[in-house]
Enzyme design. Structure first.
Site, PDB file in Angstrom:
ATOM      1  N   HIS A   1      14.125  15.397   3.177  1.00  0.00           N
ATOM      2  CA  HIS A   1      14.161  16.369   4.010  1.00  0.00           C
ATOM      3  C   HIS A   1      15.268  17.335   3.615  1.00  0.00           C
ATOM      4  O   HIS A   1      14.890  18.792   4.195  1.00  0.00           O
ATOM      5  CB  HIS A   1      14.903  15.825   5.428  1.00  0.00           C
TER       6      HIS A   1
ATOM      7  N   ARG B   1      11.437   7.507  19.286  1.00  0.00           N
ATOM      8  CA  ARG B   1      11.244   8.794  19.901  1.00  0.00           C
ATOM      9  C   ARG B   1      11.286   8.685  21.537  1.00  0.00           C
ATOM     10  O   ARG B   1      11.924   8.989  22.580  1.00  0.00           O
ATOM     11  CB  ARG B   1       9.888   9.455  19.563  1.00  0.00           C
TER      12      ARG B   1
ATOM     13  N   LYS C   1       3.496   4.615   5.672  1.00  0.00           N
ATOM     14  CA  LYS C   1       4.259   5.939   5.011  1.00  0.00           C
ATOM     15  C   LYS C   1       5.173   5.247   4.317  1.00  0.00           C
ATOM     16  O   LYS C   1       5.528   4.120   4.283  1.00  0.00           O
ATOM     17  CB  LYS C   1       4.857   6.792   5.966  1.00  0.00           C
ATOM     18  N   HIS C   2       5.673   5.888   3.027  1.00  0.00           N
ATOM     19  CA  HIS C   2       5.162   7.364   2.621  1.00  0.00           C
ATOM     20  C   HIS C   2       4.967   7.237   1.198  1.00  0.00           C
ATOM     21  O   HIS C   2       5.366   6.859   0.189  1.00  0.00           O
ATOM     22  CB  HIS C   2       6.503   8.218   2.619  1.00  0.00           C
TER      23      HIS C   2
ATOM     24  N   ARG D   1      14.763   1.355   7.906  1.00  0.00           N
ATOM     25  CA  ARG D   1      13.166   1.547   8.145  1.00  0.00           C
ATOM     26  C   ARG D   1      12.257   0.817   7.478  1.00  0.00           C
ATOM     27  O   ARG D   1      11.108   0.635   7.789  1.00  0.00           O
ATOM     28  CB  ARG D   1      12.786   3.200   8.163  1.00  0.00           C
TER      29      ARG D   1
ATOM     30  N   ASP E   1       3.258  14.307   5.197  1.00  0.00           N
ATOM     31  CA  ASP E   1       4.936  14.460   5.963  1.00  0.00           C
ATOM     32  C   ASP E   1       5.151  15.702   6.404  1.00  0.00           C
ATOM     33  O   ASP E   1       4.362  16.787   6.176  1.00  0.00           O
ATOM     34  CB  ASP E   1       5.752  13.543   5.048  1.00  0.00           C
TER      35      ASP E   1
ATOM     36  N   ASP F   1       6.536   9.309  16.163  1.00  0.00           N
ATOM     37  CA  ASP F   1       7.241   8.312  15.419  1.00  0.00           C
ATOM     38  C   ASP F   1       8.053   7.191  15.973  1.00  0.00           C
ATOM     39  O   ASP F   1       9.246   7.203  16.284  1.00  0.00           O
ATOM     40  CB  ASP F   1       8.393   9.129  14.334  1.00  0.00           C
TER      41      ASP F   1
END
Length: 594
Positions: A253, A145, A240-241, A206, A326, A137
């Site tokens: 999450h 990352r 996404k998403h 994001r 996901d 990601d």
């Protein structure tokens, strides 16, 4: 061995025609096209000879612990019963592996390249002998990352503030080039969510914007940026998403969000970025673990809903590429079903690749049992496998799986990339309030207090480089009374106070810090280094927003403070009055300059 049915065999034999019609980049040469055709033929042959276990394994993507393919790690033993990442790949015939910092995947660029090559060799020397999709990601900004020395950009909302699709594409091109140099051939980016809810705890910056047209423009640019380039040197983009995670105040999450958009609202607000991505030829689309009762009365999250994935995404939007879930470890998708049911339901819904199931042994066994019992046909498995193979072929993962480890330093974090990143970021800083005419600074301050989020350290370094003496106090995202008092005391004797906030609209302690620093009577500049909604805090009369706490954003911020660059960003979202989301304090498109 399990054979492919006639319709699927016909599809495989038609791969040459698909290639000519645009599966491969327009920049592919006859030589690389020939290589691609060789890869297609090999893929078709291997698919016809693959066992059911190998086919099913190709539909799973998971992580493995360790910085090298052959490095033993106790967590691999605990989760998978084998010691090394290479053994994880071989045991399950994996179609893909995903890298995270917490799996020790990222130490330095050459290490990542060696890890990727080691995993690819493991995949190609066992099972179906098919190379991996290696993903991460790398959205940039808050979801990064692969960090320095890789080239870092400020993230999606900052790019939205710049209002320039060319800059968004440049950021994706450079990010994709550096990922591919270390063996990562699939990026789970860009984010196509339209962030219309300022209280959104999981998307926020994001997203490119609250405006679907702007999001669609930026998504198109980034999909093209990631997927452009010579054959075997681009990465697959993943938007996404789906069907859109922008209008929620819950984090999938931890819980199952519900979005009550009507079909008309969805078509106007959420759908345009996904439609734009499909038109741009995006390789894969990631599903969201959200419930949309006005679009789908099943009560299932989109990831497990045939109406959403097969009906809406494939049927209405006409998407033909890979659908990936996901993470199947997220609570939103696990609330209603046991772990053994989730991968089966996702495949029945229309997903092709299953990301990070909670228990990989359980997940794979469940899919195998479902096929053997007739609950899922093997032809259904073959359909997804074909899409996965086409994706691997399309990006050169099948024919160019290995990277040149010795050449990594010639690509990752090179001066040209870093310079472009700074130029892009300089266009993103947005000035929202300058009531006292404090900015740009007319004289270089001798002493400056920099307080607030962890980015205060990076900003202090930028000030020091310009001959300013900063006092840096990282007060954190939830400063205690003692920490606030220390910062207020440190403001005495300073010529200027810079206070950096990180989602302060949701934290009373950060707002108290701003209030108390303003009360000292010192000139105070507030800087929202994440969500721009912080600029609605009335205490400070001077506000900037960078949408990002990265060092490159702190350099751009410093340029604006000192008048080395003009703020040219425009708010990509409307900023509501603090405590009254129905009333807009600063509208979409607002931005000062000097």
């Amino acid at each position: 061995m399990h054979q492919v049915g006639r319709p699927l065999a016909a599809a495989l034999s038609a791969l040459t025609a698909v290639t000519v019609m645009g599966v491969f980049p327009a920049s592919a040469t006859p030589e690389t096209a020939a290589e691609a055709l060789t890869g297609e033929q090999a893929a078709a042959t291997r698919m016809r000879g693959m066992s059911l276990e190998q086919k099913v394994g190709q539909l799973f993507v998971t992580y493995a612990y360790g910085p090298a393919a052959d490095s033993a790690h106790p967590k691999n033993l605990a989760e998978y019963g084998v010691a090394t990442p290479a053994e994880v790949v071989r045991k399950y015939h994996l179609g893909g592996v995903i890298y995270f910092n917490w799996t020790d995947s990222f130490a330095n660029p050459k290490q990542v390249a060696a890890l990727s090559n080691g995993l690819q060799r493991a995949a190609m020397s066992s099972g179906a002998r098919l190379p991996l999709l290696i993903s991460t990601d790398q959205e940039q900004g808050v979801v990064t990352r692969f960090s320095s020395p890789a080239t870092l950009f400020p993230g999606s909302m900052a790019l939205g503030a710049a209002r320039d699709a060319g800059l968004a594409r440049q950021a994706a091109e450079i990010t994709g080039r550096e990922l591919r140099a270390v063996g990562i051939n699939q990026n789970f980016a860009p984010d196509a969510d339209v962030n219309v809810n300022p209280a959104n705890p999981v998307i926020g910056v994001r997203s490119f914007s609250s405006d679907p047209k702007l999001v669609a423009q930026q998504v198109t640019a980034q999909v093209k940026g990631y997927q452009q380039g010579r054959f075997g040197q681009s990465v697959s983009a993943t938007v996404k998403h789906f069907p859109g995670h922008g209008d929620t105040n819950q984090d999938s999450h931890y819980t199952l969000p519900v979005i009550n958009h009507t079909p008309e609202q969805w078509r106007q607000l959420d759908a345009p970025p996904f439609q734009a991505a499909i038109k741009a030829g995006v390789d894969s689309i990631m599903s969201a673990h959200i419930v949309t009762p006005k679009l789908d009365d099943s009560g299932e999250p989109a990831t497990l809903s045939p109406k959403m994935l097969t009906g809406l995404l494939r049927g209405q939007l006409g998407y033909r590429g890979v659908i990936i879930t996901d993470s199947l470890q997220m609570e939103a998708v696990r609330i209603k079903h046991p772990d053994a049911e989730i991968p089966v339901l996702a495949l029945k819904a229309g997903a092709d690749m299953l990301l990070m199931p909670k228990n990989l042994d359980v997940a794979i066994k469940a899919v195998l049992d479902a096929v053997r019992s007739g609950e899922i046909s093997e032809r259904r498995i073959d359909e997804s496998l074909l899409r996965v193979l086409l994706l691997k072929i399309k990006r050169g993962a099948l024919t160019h799986p290995l990277v040149d480890e010795a050449a990594v330093d010639k690509v990752v974090g090179i001066p040209a990339h870093l310079a472009t990143a700074q130029q892009v970021t300089d266009r993103t800083v947005t000035a929202v309030r300058n009531d006292a005419g404090l900015l740009p600074l007319r004289a270089k301050p001798g002493k400056v207090l920099v307080a607030g989020s962890s980015s205060a350290t990076a900003l202090g370094q930028k000030l020091t480089a310009r001959g300013v003496t900063p006092t840096v106090q990282v007060t954190g995202d939830k400063p205690t009374e003692a920490v606030i008092a220390k910062a207020v005391a440190a403001a005495e004797g300073q010529d200027l106070v810079l206070v950096l906030t990180n989602r302060a609209t949701t934290d009373a302690q950060q707002r108290e810090l701003v209030k108390r620093l303003v009360a000292t009577g010192k000139p105070v500049v507030g800087v929202a280094v994440r969500d721009p909604y912080d600029v609605a805090i009335e205490d400070a009369k001077t506000w900037l927003t960078t949408y990002s706490a990265t060092a490159v954003s702190m350099e751009s911020l410093t340029k604006v403070l000192f008048g080395e660059a003009k703020p040219s960003g425009k708010l990509p979202v409307g900023v509501p009055v603090l405590g009254d989301p129905a009333q807009i304090r600063y509208p979409f498109g607002f931005g000062l300059t000097w």
